[in-house]
Design a protein around this motif. Structure first.
Motif, PDB file in Angstrom:
ATOM      1  N   PHE A  22     -21.927 -82.458 -13.112  1.00  0.00           N
ATOM      2  CA  PHE A  22     -21.173 -81.458 -13.874  1.00  0.00           C
ATOM      3  C   PHE A  22     -19.762 -81.935 -14.216  1.00  0.00           C
ATOM      4  N   LYS A  23     -19.443 -83.175 -13.878  1.00  0.00           N
ATOM      5  CA  LYS A  23     -18.142 -83.737 -14.243  1.00  0.00           C
ATOM      6  C   LYS A  23     -18.092 -83.986 -15.750  1.00  0.00           C
ATOM      7  N   GLY A  76     -25.474 -84.635  -6.644  1.00  0.00           N
ATOM      8  CA  GLY A  76     -24.852 -83.332  -6.412  1.00  0.00           C
ATOM      9  C   GLY A  76     -24.094 -82.831  -7.621  1.00  0.00           C
ATOM     10  N   ASP A  77     -22.859 -82.396  -7.364  1.00  0.00           N
ATOM     11  CA  ASP A  77     -22.031 -81.823  -8.435  1.00  0.00           C
ATOM     12  C   ASP A  77     -21.453 -82.865  -9.383  1.00  0.00           C
ATOM     13  N   ASP A  78     -21.700 -84.156  -9.110  1.00  0.00           N
ATOM     14  CA  ASP A  78     -21.213 -85.205 -10.020  1.00  0.00           C
ATOM     15  C   ASP A  78     -21.748 -85.010 -11.431  1.00  0.00           C
ATOM     16  N   ARG A  84     -31.830 -84.896 -13.498  1.00  0.00           N
ATOM     17  CA  ARG A  84     -30.936 -85.026 -12.338  1.00  0.00           C
ATOM     18  C   ARG A  84     -31.401 -86.158 -11.419  1.00  0.00           C
TER      19      ARG A  84
END
Length: 655
Positions: free
Chosen positions: A438-439, A434-436, A424
């Motif tokens: 999980f794209k 961040g949540d990028d 990460r």
């Protein structure tokens, strides 16, 4: 020229910039900087009028012409390249049409003297404006700019829709430069240029008299063409006079000071909060408590600058390859009837870090693919050395990613030593925060996919890595991280790139690929640029003198024998100056070769004598020295070939 007054712009409920003022004056050369997402591209669009600010005004000087190059999505069709480029001369074309119309009117019979005088006056105004626009050299200017950006004369009659996306951007850039705008707004103009066209653009912009605002991640480029920096920082504009490197030094000092002020303020806030908490219910301190509460409410909080933690990314330690990881012998490659590479001989030695440079279309990507083994050559031999493990990053590598995987899964498991946290951190350094992570890969843009592919390369255990334009979609901080990893990489590298600042600390050899063939430069990128400049200046100088001689000889009546002798002497002097150092170097190498060959003959005589082997220690030393001489001779002969080829190339310019 352009005044931004109290301009604000929001995106998704957040101000990109708020109530800002800025003036762009004639001759300004501005680098527009700021973190990703701060609104740099949006600001360029506000200046052009493509988008309107939420509030404030943009005042543009009357009749000002603005040339704007966006980052992407530019296409042209239904015209030849030359027609499309010439269409940028719209003012000249209109004036020439008006000129033809006025001349037609003047040629009519039975027009009154007043009408004739009026037509002559109008024609004079048109001629004056055509002179101001330098219309009489417009055609040559169009061709010069097209060639400077890498187009060849044979491309001029090609339909624009037959050019690829990168060349479409070059067409757009050419039109902007041709049209002689008062201000140029360039958003990442270097992404699709090769090193020759990039150097040409730098030279063009240095002499450009209008204003320039450029967004670019190419430090070398913006250092050379700008002398002011406009930074978007926490929604405000900050200006700095000086090149980009000077701005970075200023920013480092400012950020350190901001952090210090933030820490002092936080300390004061905590002390105030402790006072309030301690005496909140004490009647004798009520007034002081209320005063401190009001102080906190009125306090302008200092925001921390965006500081990215320096992530020390290193390639996994690869297995050591043989001395020659890859060798090409007499390799050729053609596409249909177009020959791209012919009889290429190339040896990559262990530890080599080679830049492939040269004009687009000369075969850099083709050669990189053949080295990587992803493209089959037509003839010749590709020899993979002992224990060679190859990893390849292509410009279209993003197409090979699994669209169903998310970003984190795409890099997971490549290197079992890396934890999820470390992965990460690596992805964060390439702008996936961040949540990028999980794209799904399938929803990412082309640039984002390229960054995922680069992360995968950084996790491989290859000992020969081939990279084709790896920096096109990276910001400056991401490039810095990749650059450091490349510098520390213990294996061999082949990099196709035009980014001089990126290549500078990495590479130790340059392979220049042109339609005329390949040429090795045994040195860093600055050595290559110096030698190329030297060669170009020699070519120009020789060409200039030759043209003078041809011009004079064309009309023998106008040239004296004395003048011809002077020009011929000037040509000889140029030839001597251009070749004297190389000639001396070649002579020095030949002397070294001769001395070593003499020593080698002596050792061969010893080794051929059977009695010599009665002394094992001397035999051991003699064998060792014999091998050393063999290696030295091999290196000297390679250097001699390079220097001789370089000398012949220069001499050819004088013939």
């Amino acid at each position: 020229m352009i005044d931004l007054k109290n301009v604000s712009l929001q995106f998704n409920g957040k101000y990109l910039f708020n109530d800002v003022n800025y003036r762009i004056s004639s001759g300004d050369k501005i680098s527009l900087v700021g973190a990703n997402g701060t609104g740099k591209s949006s600001l360029l669009k506000i200046i052009t009028g493509e988008i309107e600010p939420e509030s404030g005004t943009v005042q543009r000087q009357k009749n000002i012409s603005i040339g704007y190059l966006p980052q992407e999505n530019v296409t042209h069709s239904n015209k030849t390249l030359l027609e499309e480029a010439t269409s940028a001369l719209s003012d000249i074309v209109k004036l020439q049409q008006k000129e033809a119309g006025l001349q037609k009117e003047l040629s009519k019979e039975n027009i009154s003297d007043d009408e004739r005088d009026d037509l002559i006056h109008q024609l004079g105004e048109v001629h004056l404006r055509l002179v101001e626009l330098d219309s009489y050299s417009a055609s040559s200017r169009v061709e010069k700019i097209l060639k400077g950006l890498g187009f060849e004369e044979e491309d001029f009659d090609r339909l624009t829709e037959t050019f690829s996306g990168g060349w479409q951007m070059r067409i757009a850039l050419a039109k902007i430069l041709i049209s002689q705008n008062d201000i140029l707004l360039l958003d990442e103009p270097t992404n699709h240029l090769d090193i020759d066209s990039l150097n040409w653009l730098i030279s063009f912009l240095k002499s450009y008299r209008g204003a320039l605002v450029v967004v670019s991640h190419d430090k070398n480029f913006i250092n050379q063409v700008t002398d002011k920096t406009l930074e978007i920082y926490f929604g405000k504009f900050y200006t700095f006079k000086g090149d980009y490197d000077s701005y970075l030094r200023f920013k480092e000092e400012r950020d350190a000071q901001a952090i210090h002020q933030y820490e002092l303020q936080q300390k004061k806030i905590k002390e105030t909060e402790r006072f309030i908490e301690r005496f909140r219910y004490k009647a004798t301190k009520a007034r002081q408590v209320q005063s401190r509460i009001k102080q906190l409410e009125k306090l302008d909080l200092i925001e921390l600058p965006e500081i990215k933690n320096e992530i020390d990314i290193k390639f996994p330690q690869p297995a050591q390859s043989g001395r020659i990881p890859i060798q090409l012998e007499k390799v050729s490659k053609s596409y249909s009837d177009k020959s791209v590479l012919q009889n290429i001989d190339l040896s990559i030695e262990r530890g080599d870090k080679i830049a492939l440079v040269g004009p687009n279309g000369a075969g850099k990507t083709t050669l990189a693919k053949i080295i990587a083994g992803v493209l089959q050559h037509d003839s010749g031999e590709r020899i993979v050395g002992h224990n060679t493990f190859i990893s390849y990053y292509a410009q279209d590598v993003a197409d090979n990613l699994d669209p169903e995987l998310d970003v984190l899964d795409s890099v997971y498991g490549i290197n079992e030593e890396k934890t999820v946290g470390e992965l990460r951190s690596l992805l964060g350094s390439f702008l996936f925060t961040g949540d990028d992570v999980f794209k799904k890969v399938g929803v990412l843009s082309g640039g984002e996919k390229s960054r995922v592919a680069l992360c995968k390369i950084l996790l491989t255990k290859a000992n020969l890595i081939i990279l084709d334009e790896p920096t096109n979609h990276l910001d400056i901080s991401s490039k810095k991280i990749l650059q450091k990893a490349m510098v520390d990489f213990p294996g061999s590298l082949v990099i196709v790139s035009h980014d001089v600042d990126f290549l500078r600390p990495i590479i130790n050899k340059v392979l220049d690929i042109r339609k005329t063939g390949l040429k090795f430069y045994p040195g860093d990128i600055d050595y290559y640029l110096f030698k190329r400049k030297e060669l170009t200046e020699t070519e120009k100088s020789v060409s200039g003198i030759s043209e003078k001689l041809q011009e004079k000889n064309f009309n023998n009546d106008s040239i004296s024998r004395k003048e011809q002798k002077r020009l011929e002497a000037e040509l000889r002097q140029k030839k001597y100056q251009a070749t004297k150092n190389l000639t001396k170097e070649i002579e020095r190498i030949e002397k070294q070769i001769s001395l070593l060959e003499d020593e080698q003959k002596v050792l061969q005589s010893k080794l051929a004598d059977s009695e010599f082997y009665n002394n094992p220690e001397e035999v051991k030393l003699t064998n060792k020295r014999f091998k050393e001489i063999e290696k030295e001779l091999e290196e000297l002969l390679q250097n001699w070939e390079l220097k001789t080829e370089e000398l012949n190339n220069i001499l050819n310019q004088f013939n």
